[in-house]
Design a protein around this motif. Sequence first.
Motif, PDB file in Angstrom:
ATOM      1  N   PHE A 184       0.835  -1.209   0.000  1.00 34.07           N
ATOM      2  CA  PHE A 184       0.000   0.000   0.000  1.00 34.07           C
ATOM      3  C   PHE A 184       0.870   1.260   0.000  1.00 34.07           C
ATOM      4  O   PHE A 184       0.605   2.213  -0.740  1.00 34.07           O
ATOM      5  CB  PHE A 184      -0.899  -0.021   1.241  1.00 34.07           C
ATOM      6  N   MET A 185       1.932   1.250   0.802  1.00 29.86           N
ATOM      7  CA  MET A 185       2.814   2.422   0.897  1.00 29.86           C
ATOM      8  C   MET A 185       3.586   2.649  -0.406  1.00 29.86           C
ATOM      9  O   MET A 185       3.843   3.788  -0.795  1.00 29.86           O
ATOM     10  CB  MET A 185       3.765   2.261   2.076  1.00 29.86           C
ATOM     11  N   ARG A 186       3.952   1.549  -1.084  1.00 33.13           N
ATOM     12  CA  ARG A 186       4.617   1.705  -2.385  1.00 33.13           C
ATOM     13  C   ARG A 186       3.650   2.279  -3.416  1.00 33.13           C
ATOM     14  O   ARG A 186       4.002   3.162  -4.196  1.00 33.13           O
ATOM     15  CB  ARG A 186       5.167   0.354  -2.868  1.00 33.13           C
ATOM     16  N   HIS A 194      12.387  -0.886  -2.820  1.00 36.00           N
ATOM     17  CA  HIS A 194      13.264  -1.509  -1.831  1.00 36.00           C
ATOM     18  C   HIS A 194      12.803  -1.192  -0.402  1.00 36.00           C
ATOM     19  O   HIS A 194      13.560  -1.406   0.559  1.00 36.00           O
ATOM     20  CB  HIS A 194      14.698  -1.008  -2.020  1.00 36.00           C
ATOM     21  N   ASN A 195      11.596  -0.662  -0.276  1.00 37.26           N
ATOM     22  CA  ASN A 195      10.997  -0.322   1.025  1.00 37.26           C
ATOM     23  C   ASN A 195      11.767   0.771   1.764  1.00 37.26           C
ATOM     24  O   ASN A 195      11.776   0.812   2.999  1.00 37.26           O
ATOM     25  CB  ASN A 195      10.867  -1.563   1.923  1.00 37.26           C
ATOM     26  N   GLU A 196      12.416   1.653   1.021  1.00 36.06           N
ATOM     27  CA  GLU A 196      13.105   2.784   1.622  1.00 36.06           C
ATOM     28  C   GLU A 196      12.248   4.040   1.458  1.00 36.06           C
ATOM     29  O   GLU A 196      11.577   4.204   0.444  1.00 36.06           O
ATOM     30  CB  GLU A 196      14.481   2.987   0.976  1.00 36.06           C
ATOM     31  N   PRO A 197      12.232   4.932   2.442  1.00 29.39           N
ATOM     32  CA  PRO A 197      11.316   6.088   2.407  1.00 29.39           C
ATOM     33  C   PRO A 197      11.751   7.155   1.417  1.00 29.39           C
ATOM     34  O   PRO A 197      12.946   7.384   1.220  1.00 29.39           O
ATOM     35  CB  PRO A 197      11.394   6.622   3.845  1.00 29.39           C
ATOM     36  N   TYR A 198      10.766   7.805   0.792  1.00 33.83           N
ATOM     37  CA  TYR A 198      11.062   8.954  -0.055  1.00 33.83           C
ATOM     38  C   TYR A 198      11.307  10.167   0.836  1.00 33.83           C
ATOM     39  O   TYR A 198      10.696  10.320   1.896  1.00 33.83           O
ATOM     40  CB  TYR A 198       9.901   9.237  -1.010  1.00 33.83           C
ATOM     41  N   GLN A 199      12.204  11.042   0.377  1.00 33.24           N
ATOM     42  CA  GLN A 199      12.633  12.178   1.186  1.00 33.24           C
ATOM     43  C   GLN A 199      11.471  13.093   1.555  1.00 33.24           C
ATOM     44  O   GLN A 199      11.427  13.637   2.656  1.00 33.24           O
ATOM     45  CB  GLN A 199      13.707  12.978   0.427  1.00 33.24           C
ATOM     46  N   ASP A 200      10.489  13.276   0.629  1.00 38.53           N
ATOM     47  CA  ASP A 200       9.398  14.202   0.939  1.00 38.53           C
ATOM     48  C   ASP A 200       8.536  13.699   2.092  1.00 38.53           C
ATOM     49  O   ASP A 200       7.973  14.491   2.847  1.00 38.53           O
ATOM     50  CB  ASP A 200       8.530  14.454  -0.298  1.00 38.53           C
ATOM     51  N   LYS A 201       8.470  12.379   2.272  1.00 40.04           N
ATOM     52  CA  LYS A 201       7.690  11.826   3.374  1.00 40.04           C
ATOM     53  C   LYS A 201       8.444  11.973   4.697  1.00 40.04           C
ATOM     54  O   LYS A 201       7.835  12.126   5.753  1.00 40.04           O
ATOM     55  CB  LYS A 201       7.362  10.351   3.111  1.00 40.04           C
ATOM     56  N   ILE A 202       9.777  11.945   4.634  1.00 45.08           N
ATOM     57  CA  ILE A 202      10.575  12.198   5.839  1.00 45.08           C
ATOM     58  C   ILE A 202      10.437  13.660   6.233  1.00 45.08           C
ATOM     59  O   ILE A 202      10.216  13.992   7.395  1.00 45.08           O
ATOM     60  CB  ILE A 202      12.060  11.851   5.593  1.00 45.08           C
ATOM     61  N   THR A 203      10.545  14.546   5.233  1.00 40.00           N
ATOM     62  CA  THR A 203      10.428  15.984   5.484  1.00 40.00           C
ATOM     63  C   THR A 203       9.060  16.338   6.049  1.00 40.00           C
ATOM     64  O   THR A 203       8.942  17.218   6.912  1.00 40.00           O
ATOM     65  CB  THR A 203      10.670  16.769   4.177  1.00 40.00           C
ATOM     66  N   ALA A 204       8.022  15.635   5.588  1.00 35.98           N
ATOM     67  CA  ALA A 204       6.662  15.896   6.063  1.00 35.98           C
ATOM     68  C   ALA A 204       6.414  15.324   7.457  1.00 35.98           C
ATOM     69  O   ALA A 204       5.357  15.542   8.046  1.00 35.98           O
ATOM     70  CB  ALA A 204       5.642  15.317   5.084  1.00 35.98           C
ATOM     71  N   GLY A 205       7.371  14.587   7.994  1.00 36.29           N
ATOM     72  CA  GLY A 205       7.210  14.021   9.331  1.00 36.29           C
ATOM     73  C   GLY A 205       6.384  12.757   9.367  1.00 36.29           C
ATOM     74  O   GLY A 205       5.960  12.314  10.436  1.00 36.29           O
ATOM     75  N   LEU A 206       6.146  12.140   8.201  1.00 36.62           N
ATOM     76  CA  LEU A 206       5.344  10.918   8.134  1.00 36.62           C
ATOM     77  C   LEU A 206       6.208   9.661   8.319  1.00 36.62           C
ATOM     78  O   LEU A 206       5.751   8.680   8.896  1.00 36.62           O
ATOM     79  CB  LEU A 206       4.608  10.845   6.791  1.00 36.62           C
ATOM     80  N   LEU A 207       7.415   9.724   7.830  1.00 35.38           N
ATOM     81  CA  LEU A 207       8.334   8.597   7.926  1.00 35.38           C
ATOM     82  C   LEU A 207       9.673   9.057   8.483  1.00 35.38           C
ATOM     83  O   LEU A 207       9.985  10.248   8.474  1.00 35.38           O
ATOM     84  CB  LEU A 207       8.551   7.956   6.545  1.00 35.38           C
ATOM     85  N   ASP A 208      10.428   8.099   8.964  1.00 33.55           N
ATOM     86  CA  ASP A 208      11.789   8.381   9.417  1.00 33.55           C
ATOM     87  C   ASP A 208      12.661   7.247   8.908  1.00 33.55           C
ATOM     88  O   ASP A 208      12.156   6.282   8.318  1.00 33.55           O
ATOM     89  CB  ASP A 208      11.840   8.462  10.944  1.00 33.55           C
ATOM     90  N   VAL A 209      13.944   7.346   9.094  1.00 40.16           N
ATOM     91  CA  VAL A 209      14.834   6.290   8.626  1.00 40.16           C
ATOM     92  C   VAL A 209      15.898   6.033   9.680  1.00 40.16           C
ATOM     93  O   VAL A 209      16.400   6.966  10.304  1.00 40.16           O
ATOM     94  CB  VAL A 209      15.487   6.668   7.273  1.00 40.16           C
ATOM     95  N   VAL A 229       7.853   4.394  10.690  1.00 36.31           N
ATOM     96  CA  VAL A 229       6.617   5.168  10.560  1.00 36.31           C
ATOM     97  C   VAL A 229       6.409   5.967  11.838  1.00 36.31           C
ATOM     98  O   VAL A 229       6.448   5.418  12.938  1.00 36.31           O
ATOM     99  CB  VAL A 229       5.399   4.239  10.319  1.00 36.31           C
ATOM    100  N   THR A 230       6.188   7.273  11.710  1.00 37.20           N
ATOM    101  CA  THR A 230       5.974   8.123  12.875  1.00 37.20           C
ATOM    102  C   THR A 230       4.507   8.065  13.308  1.00 37.20           C
ATOM    103  O   THR A 230       3.651   7.524  12.597  1.00 37.20           O
ATOM    104  CB  THR A 230       6.334   9.581  12.559  1.00 37.20           C
ATOM    105  N   GLY A 231       4.217   8.651  14.473  1.00 37.16           N
ATOM    106  CA  GLY A 231       2.834   8.726  14.921  1.00 37.16           C
ATOM    107  C   GLY A 231       1.972   9.481  13.927  1.00 37.16           C
ATOM    108  O   GLY A 231       0.838   9.096  13.630  1.00 37.16           O
ATOM    109  N   LYS A 232       2.521  10.562  13.400  1.00 39.38           N
ATOM    110  CA  LYS A 232       1.802  11.337  12.380  1.00 39.38           C
ATOM    111  C   LYS A 232       1.560  10.488  11.137  1.00 39.38           C
ATOM    112  O   LYS A 232       0.487  10.543  10.524  1.00 39.38           O
ATOM    113  CB  LYS A 232       2.619  12.581  12.025  1.00 39.38           C
ATOM    114  N   GLY A 233       2.560   9.690  10.777  1.00 36.65           N
ATOM    115  CA  GLY A 233       2.417   8.825   9.620  1.00 36.65           C
ATOM    116  C   GLY A 233       1.363   7.757   9.820  1.00 36.65           C
ATOM    117  O   GLY A 233       0.600   7.427   8.912  1.00 36.65           O
TER     118      GLY A 233
END
Length: 245
Positions: A184-186, A194-209, A229-233
């Motif tokens: 679903f996330m892909r 490769h199940n690695e987060p896109y930078q815009d989702k990290i910047t938005a606070g939805l994902l972390d790495v 995955v963050t709480g916001k995510g």
Amino acid sequence: MSNVINTRHICPVIAGVSISTDAEGRFNLNALHKASGLGEEKAPAKWLRNKQAKELVQELIDGQICPSPVDANKGGVEQGTFAHELLAISYAGWISPSFQLKVNQVFLDYRTGKLNQAPALPSVKDLALMVIQAEEEKERLLLINQELSPKAQFHDAVAVTEDAISIALAAKPLNTGRNRLCSFMRKCGWITRHNEPYQDKITAGLLDVKLGKYVHPENGLQQSITTLVTGKGLTKLHEMLQGGV
């Protein structure tokens, strides 16, 4: 308004050398080279010509992680070769394993806002803009608060998560298995194939790495990347799943 800390005026410092970034958030490889204290045999240009570096650059492009992972800035105040964070860490590893570990930790502190350096004081113009943005944010939050009341129970259960969690753990409160959640996330453009987060989702606070390390029996010290995955995510994913997105 984003809650991400503005690190434009805060640069990570390694061995007394400030590692500047460009407008796209890429790191100055020439500054890293200077911080290593080594000679021209470890210069960025030499690393970028090797097969592994070229493959890494192409992987970042093909995986839609960064459309322009490397950029050479030959003019202006900040000159040098600037590269995506993952490339910068890989370059540090090419210099030496110990230098890579040092760079990796400093970059983690930089991205999470743990650096001790204080940001430059805002100008009068910046302060005025901040006041306007604060008022707009206040109005926006009042509207959002009215819309979110039916979702309060789920939000309270996940938004207060102190630390981001793995996709497998995130699947539990979302009532979906890990594989289904990854798919679903892909599909929604949150993670790469490769199940690695896109930078815009990290910047938005939805994902972390989480960047880690392991010893490969043949290739030696290697770097691992774990998507969190963050709480916001979690809250956003819950809304998307409920809405059938």
